[in-house]
Structure formats: C-alpha cells, structure tokens
Write an enzyme that holds these catalytic residues in place. Structure first.
Site, PDB file in Angstrom:
ATOM      1  N   ARG A  22       0.831  -1.211   0.000  1.00 39.00           N
ATOM      2  CA  ARG A  22       0.000   0.000   0.000  1.00 39.00           C
ATOM      3  C   ARG A  22       0.865   1.261   0.000  1.00 39.00           C
ATOM      4  O   ARG A  22       0.543   2.250  -0.662  1.00 39.00           O
ATOM      5  CB  ARG A  22      -0.941  -0.019   1.207  1.00 39.00           C
ATOM      6  CG  ARG A  22      -1.980   1.063   1.160  1.00 39.00           C
ATOM      7  CD  ARG A  22      -3.037   0.873   2.212  1.00 39.00           C
ATOM      8  NE  ARG A  22      -2.490   1.000   3.558  1.00 39.00           N
ATOM      9  CZ  ARG A  22      -3.198   0.791   4.661  1.00 39.00           C
ATOM     10  NH1 ARG A  22      -4.466   0.429   4.580  1.00 39.00           N
ATOM     11  NH2 ARG A  22      -2.659   0.938   5.848  1.00 39.00           N
TER      12      ARG A  22
ATOM     13  N   LYS B  85      -2.710   6.336   1.582  1.00 37.85           N
ATOM     14  CA  LYS B  85      -2.599   6.833   2.955  1.00 37.85           C
ATOM     15  C   LYS B  85      -1.761   8.119   2.997  1.00 37.85           C
ATOM     16  O   LYS B  85      -0.731   8.216   3.668  1.00 37.85           O
ATOM     17  CB  LYS B  85      -2.035   5.747   3.871  1.00 37.85           C
ATOM     18  CG  LYS B  85      -2.757   5.740   5.218  1.00 37.85           C
ATOM     19  CD  LYS B  85      -2.584   4.445   5.953  1.00 37.85           C
ATOM     20  CE  LYS B  85      -2.925   4.563   7.411  1.00 37.85           C
ATOM     21  NZ  LYS B  85      -4.258   5.070   7.755  1.00 37.85           N
TER      22      LYS B  85
ATOM     23  N   GLU C 244     -16.368   6.029   4.446  1.00 39.19           N
ATOM     24  CA  GLU C 244     -15.647   5.472   5.593  1.00 39.19           C
ATOM     25  C   GLU C 244     -15.654   6.434   6.761  1.00 39.19           C
ATOM     26  O   GLU C 244     -16.067   7.587   6.636  1.00 39.19           O
ATOM     27  CB  GLU C 244     -14.225   5.067   5.216  1.00 39.19           C
ATOM     28  CG  GLU C 244     -13.316   6.190   4.805  1.00 39.19           C
ATOM     29  CD  GLU C 244     -11.945   5.670   4.352  1.00 39.19           C
ATOM     30  OE1 GLU C 244     -11.287   4.973   5.122  1.00 39.19           O
ATOM     31  OE2 GLU C 244     -11.534   5.994   3.230  1.00 39.19           O
TER      32      GLU C 244
END
Ligand code: COI
Length: 356
Positions: A97, A198, A234
C-alpha cells in the site's frame, strides 16, 4: 536535512519490559528507544537504512513535505504472544500500500522486502516497549516523505523513509459501541483525489469535522461520497461494514476509500463464516436499514457501531457478545496475538536472528 542514518551506537538494553503502566495505555505518543531511517536521492532507489536512536531531526524549511504535503504514513502492529513470540500482522500488505501511495505522490519507495525488514528491525530495537500479552500492542508507524528542499521546481532532491513505534492500548475508548454522526456537508475524499492512498493530507482536513462531532457527543464521523453525497464511504480512520441477514456489505474500493489491511482480512474471515460479502456502492438508506454495523482498521481492529445519526435522526443497531462484530474481533485478534494457529499465513514471526 532529514534524520541522518548513522548506525546505532548504543546497545539495546536487555530488560524485558520498559517502565510503562500498561493498564493506562491509550492511543497516544510514547517515546521509545530507536527508529529506522533510510534516504534516497531523486532518480535512485532506496538502499538499506539503519536503526538510530529515536530523536527529533532537522529538516529544511523548504522540504517538500512541509509545503506540498508530499508524505504518506502506514500503521501496523507487533504483538507479544503468551508463549513468548513476537509477531507482526501482514506487513507485506502495508508495504504494497505504501508503494501504491508513493507512486500516486511521485515518490520512490522501498521494496516490500526492505519495508518488512525495516519493520522487523524497529520492533526488535524497541522490544521492551511491546506490551505484555493482552495489555496492548506495539503500533508501528512507517512514514515516507519528500525531505529535500523545493520551492517551485520539481522533482524533489531527497526522500526519507522512517519507521518508529509506540506501545498502544485501544483506539476507541468505548468498547460498547460507537455512536456515529453521518456528515452530510464535508467530504473526506473525491474521485481522482488521494482518498485511496494513505496520504498525510487526508486526515487533518477533516479534524475540524471530527472535533465538532465529538463536541456534540459522537464517537466518530462517517463520511459520504463527494460525487453524489448519497453513499457511505468510511469513518475518519476506519472502513465500514453493514450486516443484513446473511449478507455483509462494505463500500467497494473505488479510489476514494482506503484499502484497509484489516478490511481485507475481515472480508476473508466473514466469508469463512459462511456469509456472502458484497463490495458495492452502499446508499445511506441501506446502512440505516441494517441489523448490525461495524468498522475495521489497524487501530480500530473491529469495533461495533451502536448507532448512526443522519440529519438528526438516530438509528440503532445490534451490539454485544452475539454480534458478528464480536465474533470477528475474537477470531482476528486470536490470529494476531498468536492464540490460534495461523492457517492464513498472515502473521510473521520476528526472531533475534533477523539481521535485516
Ligand atoms: C490506523 O488504523 O493505523 C490509522 O492509520 C488510523 C490512525 C488515525 C490511528
């Protein structure tokens, strides 16, 4: 200048535990002993870095991360098992990620092997900060950022990959169920933006929204999609799941939702339990019509959601020991804490022979 990668000169003390009141641990910064640092010049690849004492560092006032937000972070945990092992959970997934995020933010990145090696080194170099079994975990924070100075020109001359760790307890204090506010004005992410990686820039812009919700007595905020304002995305820092009958649904990965490592693991465990799992667009109405709702994340683990409030109307959901969330929490943490055999190959054991 970003932190310099000088080899560790002090020996790692051999006490089993640091002087910490483990029972009082929350989810806050605790200064530990050592961190890992690697640097990379533009046009080059990351080479092996070093463990150095944890310390503040100098950085150019013109560093890309400070002006242009060129930075990513990751979060994963190390666990001390009852039988004395130290394990980490799916570190390769965080490494992958980080790579996807680095690509999006125009940064070079460590290989997955380098990433996992750095994590292992940091855990070993801070071993005494890993809480006793059942009393918390060592939360590991890898960060990757543009440390070189740029004013207007591109590319950035230097990048830093740094990993530190802190012992943590629970992220959400209230274990009996979160009370969420569905935010109907402010959006967290937008199509083609950075919501799916992220990026450090994803968090602070919604702090104000989170603070306002908390001041109103809510535990967290649930964000809706920016394109229509109708679909669930989210929470501030976790993915959401809804349960109705034998079907468990979670928003699909579409570039605006973080592909959580816990999310991915929970999808697999839920299917193992015999549920049908759908990754799909979830209109708010579907959420309000659910029997059970829970969220997942490295920090949040699996946390049950007791209620959501949308435009002043509150809807409540099943919580407690018989909930699917409770069953998933138990199953996941049994694997993470080495209490059951890991048939999935998700955990990685760290041993003293690890040389990086
Ligand atoms: C994590 O779960 O690791 C996160 O990054 C969330 C953070 C706000 C604690």
């Amino acid at each position: 200048m970003a932190p310099s990668a000088q080899p560790l000169t002090t020996s790692v003390p051999d006490e089993k535990y640091a002087n910490v009141k483990w029972e009082d641990l929350g989810f806050g910064f605790v200064r530990t002993d050592n961190m890992y640092v690697a640097k990379c010049k533009h046009g080059e690849n990351f080479q092996e870095g070093s463990i150095v004492p944890f310390a503040d560092f100098h950085i150019s006032p013109c560093a890309a991360v400070l002006h242009y937000g060129q930075g990513l972070y990751e979060g994963l945990k190390a666990y001390r098992t009852e039988d004395g092992r130290i394990i980490i959970f799916r570190p390769d997934q965080n490494g992958l990620r980080l790579q996807a995020g680095a690509d999006r933010l125009c940064m070079p990145y460590p290989s997955v092997d380098q990433f996992v090696s750095a994590i292992k080194q940091v855990v070993l170099a801070n071993k005494k900060w890993i809480p006793p079994p059942g009393k918390g975990t060592l939360y590991i924070r890898p960060i990757l950022f543009g440390s070189g100075p740029i004013l207007g020109s591109f590319p950035v001359p230097e990048y830093t990959f740094l990993v530190f760790a802190c012992p943590v307890g629970r992220y959400h204090k209230d274990n009996s169920g979160l009370n969420l506010k569905i935010e109907d004005k402010v959006r967290r992410a937008f199509p083609s933006g950075t919501g799916g990686v992220k990026s450090i820039t994803n968090y602070c812009p919604v702090w104000k929204t989170l603070a306002e919700a908390k001041a109103q007595g809510f535990s967290d905020v649930l964000f809706l999609d920016a394109a229509t304002g109708k679909n669930v995305e989210e929470l501030f820092a976790s993915n959401i799941f809804i349960v109705k009958g034998n079907v468990v649904s979670t928003p699909q990965i579409s570039g605006t939702i973080l592909p959580g490592v816990t999310r991915k693991s929970i999808i697999e465990l839920t299917r193992d339990f015999g549920y049908k799992v759908e990754e799909r667009v979830i209109p708010v109405e579907d959420l309000l019509d659910s029997e059970e709702v829970f969220c997942t994340g490295t920090a949040a683990i699996v946390t049950t959601i007791a209620s959501v409030t949308f435009k002043d109307k509150k809807s409540s959901f099943k919580t407690g020991e018989k909930s699917l969330a409770a069953k998933l929490f138990a199953t996941l943490t049994d694997i993470q804490m080495g209490r059951v055999e890991d048939t999935k190959g998700w955990t990685v054991e760290i041993d003293r022979s690890h040389q990086g």
